[in-house]
Design an enzyme around this catalytic site. Structure first.
Site, PDB file in Angstrom:
ATOM      1  N   GLU A   1      -4.507   7.893   7.643  1.00 45.54           N
ATOM      2  CA  GLU A   1      -4.294   6.453   7.554  1.00 45.54           C
ATOM      3  C   GLU A   1      -2.830   6.166   7.799  1.00 45.54           C
ATOM      4  OE1 GLU A   1      -5.945   3.085   4.699  1.00 45.54           O
ATOM      5  OE2 GLU A   1      -4.243   4.086   3.793  1.00 45.54           O
TER       6      GLU A   1
ATOM      7  N   ASP B   1       0.840  -1.209   0.000  1.00 46.00           N
ATOM      8  CA  ASP B   1       0.000   0.000   0.000  1.00 46.00           C
ATOM      9  C   ASP B   1       0.877   1.262   0.000  1.00 46.00           C
ATOM     10  OD1 ASP B   1      -2.417   1.345   0.058  1.00 46.00           O
ATOM     11  OD2 ASP B   1      -2.923   0.848   2.120  1.00 46.00           O
ATOM     12  N   HIS B   2       0.230   2.417   0.150  1.00 47.79           N
ATOM     13  CA  HIS B   2       0.891   3.742   0.107  1.00 47.79           C
ATOM     14  C   HIS B   2       2.387   3.758   0.448  1.00 47.79           C
ATOM     15  CE1 HIS B   2      -2.769   6.266  -0.141  1.00 47.79           C
ATOM     16  NE2 HIS B   2      -3.335   5.208   0.417  1.00 47.79           N
TER      17      HIS B   2
ATOM     18  N   HIS C   1      -9.754   8.723   3.717  1.00 42.92           N
ATOM     19  CA  HIS C   1      -9.451   7.491   4.450  1.00 42.92           C
ATOM     20  C   HIS C   1     -10.224   7.474   5.767  1.00 42.92           C
ATOM     21  CE1 HIS C   1      -5.392   7.059   2.257  1.00 42.92           C
ATOM     22  NE2 HIS C   1      -6.161   6.071   1.877  1.00 42.92           N
TER      23      HIS C   1
ATOM     24  N   HIS D   1      -9.457   4.518  -3.342  1.00 38.86           N
ATOM     25  CA  HIS D   1      -8.968   4.564  -1.955  1.00 38.86           C
ATOM     26  C   HIS D   1     -10.025   5.207  -1.077  1.00 38.86           C
ATOM     27  CE1 HIS D   1      -4.520   3.729  -2.080  1.00 38.86           C
ATOM     28  NE2 HIS D   1      -4.883   3.603  -3.339  1.00 38.86           N
TER      29      HIS D   1
ATOM     30  N   ASN E   1      -9.681  -0.315  -2.017  1.00 37.19           N
ATOM     31  CA  ASN E   1      -9.031  -0.614  -0.746  1.00 37.19           C
ATOM     32  C   ASN E   1     -10.038  -0.614   0.394  1.00 37.19           C
ATOM     33  OD1 ASN E   1      -6.727  -0.503  -2.245  1.00 37.19           O
ATOM     34  ND2 ASN E   1      -5.869   1.299  -1.236  1.00 37.19           N
TER      35      ASN E   1
END
Ligand SMILES: [Zn+2]
Length: 359
Positions: A185, A112-113, A229, A266, A288
């Site tokens: 997040e 992820d990110h 998020h 997202h 996600n």
């Protein structure tokens, strides 16, 4: 045509052409593959169990912090090195590779990110991909996300080009972000972001496509359309998934191809179902899910504790008698399983939301 009819489709981790064909199958058949953040073997198994129950593909992903947790919170994880985050993500990917075939479904493994300051983590995972590729002819991971959305667009795209060039020979898929996902997040706080940064324009997204497509077709774009998020009360930010269709129309006018872009959603937790439907129609192939499955996992324990409180206070002694043992209640397998059961149900719900279910 079922995803099982994709030539070469198999149970277990899929990468390269097979993984890409699966995402393209999702786009042309109106569903998306949900990606769940995992931090343990228990959460990984919950995702795989849900996928097996539905006989549908799922994606397991590790955030940088989640990966460090996977390796163990006590390990050093220094700035600029991120050795525990690298180790945890690699160990997690190997674990998924080992168990996924037994669940009988295709699984994508993703990271992820990754912001600019976390690039050592990305480099470490790519080294593991390259070593795995040398030995087995495919990368360890199906895909990785680079999130340089905090940097100016030009720099964002330039760094993505550099990494996609390194990933293309292994046919490893790159997910990138343009525009900013609001909220908080994994320690990244974008709650104060100016609202125009929360919406990508068709020109912004086209610049990504124009920059990356000459290198490899295997990239996806997390464009911003008001995503946040986490789950929050309705605020000033409005989700506008129809912006993604505007991006597709603009890209079609340049390429002549229908829906050439592949989008990632997202901040999908708590989204209204009609927004998800609009996003799927506009070419979202992955969504996600983190916050909703975090809550589901916790809720399993919460309910179990409330129901069995009298059995969980001491090792010996419960409402049935002062000498009754409680081992069968406090054994971690008992209460962690309760977490898994509620998470499995929530993973299935996300699959349903994304039309990732068999007709
Ligand atoms: Zn995200």
């Amino acid at each position: 045509m079922s995803f099982w009819d994709i030539p070469g489709m198999k149970a277990g981790v899929v990468t390269g052409d097979l993984a890409w064909s699966l995402l393209q199958h999702a786009k042309s058949n109106g569903y998306a593959i949900p990606a769940f953040n995992c931090t343990s073997s228990s959460t990984i198994n919950s995702v795989l169990e849900a996928g097996a129950k539905l006989n549908r593909p799922v994606m397991v992903q590790f955030s940088e912090g989640g990966a460090a947790f996977m390796a163990g919170k006590s390990l050093p994880n220094e700035k600029g090195k991120l050795q525990a985050s690298i180790l945890g993500a690699v160990a997690g990917a190997h674990l998924v590779r080992a168990v996924a075939p037994a669940y009988g479904i295709p699984v994508l493994v993703h990271s992820d990110h990754c912001a600019k300051k976390l690039l050592p983590w990305f480099d470490g995972m790519l080294e593991a991909d390259e070593a795995f590729f040398k030995a087995h002819g495919e990368p360890l991971f199906s895909s990785h996300m680079l999130d340089l959305s905090e940097e100016p667009d030009e720099e964002n795209i330039a760094i993505c080009k550099k990494y996609l060039t390194r990933m293309a020979p292994m046919k490893c898929i790159l997910e990138m972000e343009i525009g900013i996902t609001g909220g908080v997040e994994d320690g990244v706080d974008n709650s104060g972001t100016a609202s125009e940064k929360l919406y990508s324009t068709p020109e912004d997204v086209w610049a990504v496509y124009a920059g990356l497509s000459p290198i490899s077709p295997m990239f996806t774009i997390a464009a911003a359309f008001g995503n946040v998020h986490g789950v929050y009360k309705a605020g000033n930010v409005v989700l506008k998934p129809e912006l993604l269709q505007d991006c597709q129309n603009y890209a079609k006018s340049k390429t002549g191809t229908d829906r050439p872009l592949n989008f990632v959603f997202h901040g999908g937790s708590g989204s209204e179902k009609h927004h998800i439907a609009t996003a799927l129609a506009a070419g979202v192939v992955k969504m996600n899910v983190d916050t909703d499955t975090q809550w589901a996992y916790w809720e399993g324990l919460l309910k179990f504790y409330k129901a069995k409180e009298g059995y969980l206070q001491v090792q010996i002694g419960n409402p049935e008698g002062a000498d009754k043992p409680n081992k069968s209640y406090y054994d971690p397998r008992k209460w962690i399983r309760e977490c898994e059961v509620t998470m499995v149900a929530r993973v299935q719900e996300s699959c349903q939301d994304l039309s990732n279910v068999n007709p």
